[in-house]
Each structure stands twice: as structure tokens, then as C-alpha cells.
Scaffold this active site. Structure first.
Site, PDB file in Angstrom:
ATOM      1  N   LYS A   1       0.818  -1.221   0.000  1.00  0.00           N
ATOM      2  CA  LYS A   1       0.000   0.000   0.000  1.00  0.00           C
ATOM      3  C   LYS A   1       0.853   1.273   0.000  1.00  0.00           C
ATOM      4  CE  LYS A   1      -4.250  -2.099   1.340  1.00  0.00           C
ATOM      5  NZ  LYS A   1      -3.808  -3.500   1.570  1.00  0.00           N
TER       6      LYS A   1
HETATM    7  C1  LIG Z   1      -4.419  -4.571   0.955  1.00  0.00           C
HETATM    8  C2  LIG Z   1      -3.640  -5.843   0.852  1.00  0.00           C
HETATM    9  C3  LIG Z   1      -3.983  -6.858  -0.074  1.00  0.00           C
HETATM   10  C4  LIG Z   1      -5.198  -6.764  -0.974  1.00  0.00           C
HETATM   11  O1  LIG Z   1      -5.078  -5.792  -1.974  1.00  0.00           O
HETATM   12  P1  LIG Z   1      -6.366  -5.244  -2.761  1.00  0.00           P
HETATM   13  O2  LIG Z   1      -5.901  -4.095  -3.545  1.00  0.00           O
HETATM   14  O3  LIG Z   1      -7.362  -4.891  -1.694  1.00  0.00           O
HETATM   15  O4  LIG Z   1      -6.863  -6.376  -3.612  1.00  0.00           O
HETATM   16  C5  LIG Z   1      -3.176  -7.975  -0.150  1.00  0.00           C
HETATM   17  N1  LIG Z   1      -2.101  -8.130   0.665  1.00  0.00           N
HETATM   18  C6  LIG Z   1      -1.745  -7.183   1.575  1.00  0.00           C
HETATM   19  C7  LIG Z   1      -0.569  -7.433   2.447  1.00  0.00           C
HETATM   20  C8  LIG Z   1      -2.491  -6.009   1.710  1.00  0.00           C
HETATM   21  O5  LIG Z   1      -2.139  -5.073   2.612  1.00  0.00           O
END
Ligand SMILES: *Cc1c(COP(=O)(O)O)cnc(C)c1O
Length: 468
Positions: free
Chosen positions: A113
Site C-alpha cells: 500500500k
Molecule cells: C491490501 C492488501 C492486499 C489486498 O489488496 P487489494 O488491492 O485490496 O486487492 C493484499 N495483501 C496485503 C498485504 C495487503 O495489505
């Protein structure tokens, strides 16, 4: 470039007008009015670019109301070796048999993120400066999103963050990461309750339109278009690192929850990047896998959502999914609007008649469970010496089922194992290594304010500390 709503009811707007908004006024999501095209000559010209320059080239196709030089400066400020641990920003880490990891988790909070959020912090500050305005971000978190937002917004003059978290329910590492921040514009608020209580408070505060306007309440949730745009960049970066020939096909496997990460891959493919497969991996919460298998989209209730050992993928509805459905239905906003009405009344919709198109767009899907994660973490560690986190393990497990000879497979590494030490210990009995800059994190002083589980109390606190 202008942006439309997936429900067809928004007058076209430039990027900087949709940047700070959540949902479109008609309840839909902002999408670009057309998908920019990139050809082989262009791709070849991008081969030597560093990450920030590549990001500039791709983002300027979507952001035409910030000057290119300015955008370049923002990208360079977002993607620094200091924040991401090395000048590569996103390293490619080979595993075995043509499979590699795309290292998206080298940022300040060790989860993917950061890739979008670090840019968002720069874009917000720039646009707010230009407008002489401010924003007070209110959010709820059970882990990765809240800390990525706080690390992106720390020190910004025109932004304050109020982040609600459930007291005592995040891992010690996650708590230390968020609560050790000591910045005048970051407010960690804990609720004696669960994540859903935090989310309910956010919704209640945001539904008070007077308050929302007066204190310029905003969000940085996963439907923000700028986050998707920032994520498109690393598909190009990954392809440029592993493809040897101009038209070489590469597959990507993506651990998925809200359909945000893989949606960016879908756009990259539509832009002309030679992507063979987009492998969608879910955990036990298989709403999206079910859709790509059956054509039926059936979000689950909170009670039907399993708490798993890949917790950031424990979702019951995929907020970004509407953008894909909009394209699937030939950008017919009225039909999308009807489908989401049907979702509200019937709890599902059926697009099984479109199933052939899923494969045309490269999508295939699979699921993984706790035992699979443990086995995959162990197997990858024993055969390659590389330690992966439980979310990435979901990706590797499903990727294996869709690997093809001669087609490189890039699995998106969505977090580093140190964030999920319990599962790593369970899988292989060792303590995951921690990057040097996180030594001693848990012993730093923590800055957190407990607040009553009550929207009025949260509002009063915002009123005292908001940036206006
Ligand atoms: C947010 C997240 C996901 C999922 O990603 P999306 O964009 O919601 O599909 C997968 N793995 C981790 C570690 C995350 O923080």
C-alpha cells in the site's frame, strides 16, 4: 484526460478535481474517459528509466492538469531510496522455474500500500497548496492501510490524519509502527471495540454533511483513482525487468482483497502491456474467485467473512470491482447502476453470460487456505531460501496452477514476513528477519489516545485538532 463515473451521472472532470473526492456524486467510482495506449517503441524507450521517471511517464497519461515537471518532482519525492530501502524501489526477486517476486513491500510500512500512498501524500499536498485548502483524513484500520496513510501524510502542512483502530487487536509490530509516530498532524485514536465499530464511527461522522464540510473531512480509501493509477506503474516496471523481447508475454499473480491491486494490472494490460495472465488469488474469503469461476458476484456479510492468517485479504465485498464491471458492460453506466441496485435488494448479480470475456482480459483465479499458506511458505523457503509472507504465499500457491512453460510469472509481494511473525513461526519455526531500520521498533514510546466508542466524542476531538 477527464474522468467519468461508472454510474454515468457525473460531468467529466480533470484529475485534480476527483483526487480529493471519495465516491462520485451518483454513488459510482471515477474512471478515465479513455484508456491511454502504449506501443512497443514507447516501451523500449522506457527500459532504462528509474522508477520515479517511469512513474512520471505513465502518470502523465492520466494526469494532464499537473505540469509534467511538477509531476516529475512529486514522483521523485515519493519514490526515494530512503523510503524504499534501495534505489531500485521495486526489486525483482527470482524464486524458481520462471517465477519471481515483484518486491512491492520495501516501503516505510513494509506492505504494497506504500506504493500508492507515498505518491498520494505528495499529490494531496501539491493540490491543497494550489487551492489554499486543507483536508482532515478520517479513517479506520485493522492494520496495513492506516499505517501506510500515516507514513505518507506525516509532516504534511495541509493534511491531518485521524485514524481509528481497535485497541489491542493489531499485531505488536503493526501497533508499534503506527503508534510510534510522533507528529503533530497524526492522531492515533483507539476504540475499545472491534474494527467494525471503528468503521461505523467513520460512517456516522461522514454522514453529518455539515460537520464534514466544516472540518473538510476526507478519506484515502482504496477506491481513490490516484491509488489505482500509481499501482499501474509497477506492472510496467515488472514487465520491463523480466521481458527480454518487445512482445514477450509475462503473467502476473496478485493476492487480492478489494480488487484494487489487480485492477491496476487490468488497466496496464488494456494500455497495451504484453500481459498474458492476470492470476487472481484469494484466501478462504473467495468472493472474487467465485465470480471469475461462475460469473456470479455475491458479496458476503461481515458474519460470513472468515478471519484468516492473510488478514489484509479478509474482505466481504470488493470496492474496486465496479470499475471492471463498467468496462465489461461496454461502459454502460445505466446498467452498472441497475446491477448495484440489484446487489442491494437481492445480494448478488449474475454475469455468467459474459464469462468468455473474463479470459479475453487474461483473468483466471484460485483460492488458498491456511494449510496451503504454511506449506507454500515452507516449500519456497526450503527450495530457494526466500521467506515470503502469508499474503504473498496465497499468490504463489495460486500462481503455480497457472504457470506456463516459457512465460515468466511475477507474483506481487504484498507484504514482508516480519509483519506476520506468528504465521512464519508456525510455518517454519523461525523468527522472520527484520530490516535494520525497524530494529527496536516495539520499544519506542507510543502516542495514542483512547476515545469512547461514540461518534460524538470523535467529532469533538477532530474539532479541537483539525487543520483548517
Ligand atoms: C491490501 C492488501 C492486499 C489486498 O489488496 P487489494 O488491492 O485490496 O486487492 C493484499 N495483501 C496485503 C498485504 C495487503 O495489505
Amino acid at each position: 484526460m477527464r474522468y467519468l463515473s461508472t454510474r454515468g451521472g457525473m460531468t467529466p472532470q480533470p484529475f485534480t478535481d476527483i483526487l480529493l473526492e471519495g465516491l462520485a456524486p451518483d454513488g459510482g467510482l471515477a474512471v478515465p474517459e479513455s484508456i491511454p495506449q502504449v506501443d512497443a517503441t514507447q516501451l523500449a524507450a522506457w527500459r532504462e528509466l528509474g522508477y520515479a521517471d517511469l512513474a512520471t511517464e505513465i502518470l502523465r497519461l492520466f494526469i494532464t492538469d499537473i505540469e509534467a515537471d511538477q509531476l516529475r518532482a512529486l514522483c521523485h519525492a515519493a519514490y526515494t531510496a530512503e523510503s524504499f530501502g534501495s534505489p531500485e524501489i521495486v526489486p525483482v526477486k527470482p524464486l524458481a522455474n520462471g517465477m519471481s517476486l515483484l518486491g512491492l513491500s520495501q516501503g516505510p510500512t513494509l506492505a504494497f500500500k506504500d506504493m500508492a500512498m507515498q505518491l498520494l501524500g505528495q499529490l494531496f499536498e501539491h493540490v491543497l497548496e494550489r487551492r489554499g485548502s486543507t483536508i482532515n483524513i478520517l479513517g479506520a484500520t485493522s492494520g496495513d492501510t492506516g499505517s501506510a496513510a500515516e507514513y505518507a501524510m506525516r509532516g504534511k502542512q495541509r493534511v491531518a490524519v485521524f485514524m481509528l483502530s481497535p485497541a489491542g487487536r493489531m499485531s505488536a509490530f503493526q501497533r508499534a509502527q503506527m503508534y510510534s509516530l510522533n507528529e503533530p498532524n497524526i492522531h492515533n485514536l483507539t476504540i475499545d471495540g472491534v474494527f467494525d465499530d471503528c468503521q461505523d464511527i467513520v460512517k456516522e461522522v461522514a454522514s453529518d454533511l455539515d460537520f464534514k464540510q466544516r472540518y473538510r473531512i476526507g478519506a484515502v480509501n482504496s477506491i481513490n483513482w490516484a491509488r489505482i493509477a500509481a499501482q499501474i506503474v509497477y506492472y510496467f516496471h515488472g514487465w520491463l525487468r523480466v521481458a527480454q523481447r518487445p512482445d514477450e508475454l509475462v503473467s502476473f499473480a496478485v493476492p487480492s482483497g478489494n480488487f484494487g491491486n489487480i485492477l491496476a494490472g487490468y488497466y496496464a494490460r488494456r494500455m497495451g502491456l504484453p500481459i498474458r495472465r492476470l492470476v487472481l488469488a484469494t484466501n478462504e474469503n473467495n468472493v472474487l474467485e467465485e465470480f471469475f469461476r461462475t460469473g456470479i458476484y455475491r458479496p458476503r456479510s461481515a458474519a460470513e467473512t472468515h478471519a484468516t492468517s492473510s488478514p489484509s485479504m479478509d474482505i466481504s465485498r470488493a470496492s474496486n470491482f465496479e470499475r471492471f464491471i463498467y468496462d465489461l458492460l461496454d461502459r454502460d453506466g445505466a446498467r452498472v447502476s441497475k446491477l448495484w441496485q440489484q446487489l442491494a435488494t437481492d445480494g448478488h448479480f449474475d454475469l455468467s453470460s459474459h464469462r468468455a470475456a473474463f479470459a479475453d482480459h487474461g483473468f483466471c483465479a484460485g483460492t488458498s487456505n491456511h494449510a496451503d499458506r504454511l506449506a507454500t511458505i515452507r516449500q519456497v523457503y526450503e527450495s530457494t531460501g526466500v521467506l515470503i509472507d502469508p499474503h504473498t504465499a496465497d499468490g504463489v500457491k495460486v500462481a503455480k496452477a497457472y504457470q506456463e512453460p516459457g512465460v515468466p510469472m511475477l507474483v506481487l509481494e504484498t507484504a514482508l514476513p516480519v509483519k506476520f511473525a506468528d504465521t512464519i513461526r508456525e510455518a517454519i519455526g523461525i523468527e522472520p528477519p527484520r530490516p535494520e531500520r525497524f530494529e527496536g521498533l516495539e520499544s519506542l514510546p507510543q502516542h495514542v489516545q483512547p476515545v469512547p466508542n461514540d461518534a460524538a466524542a470523535v467529532k469533538a476531538l477532530i474539532a479541537r485538532s483539525a487543520r483548517l
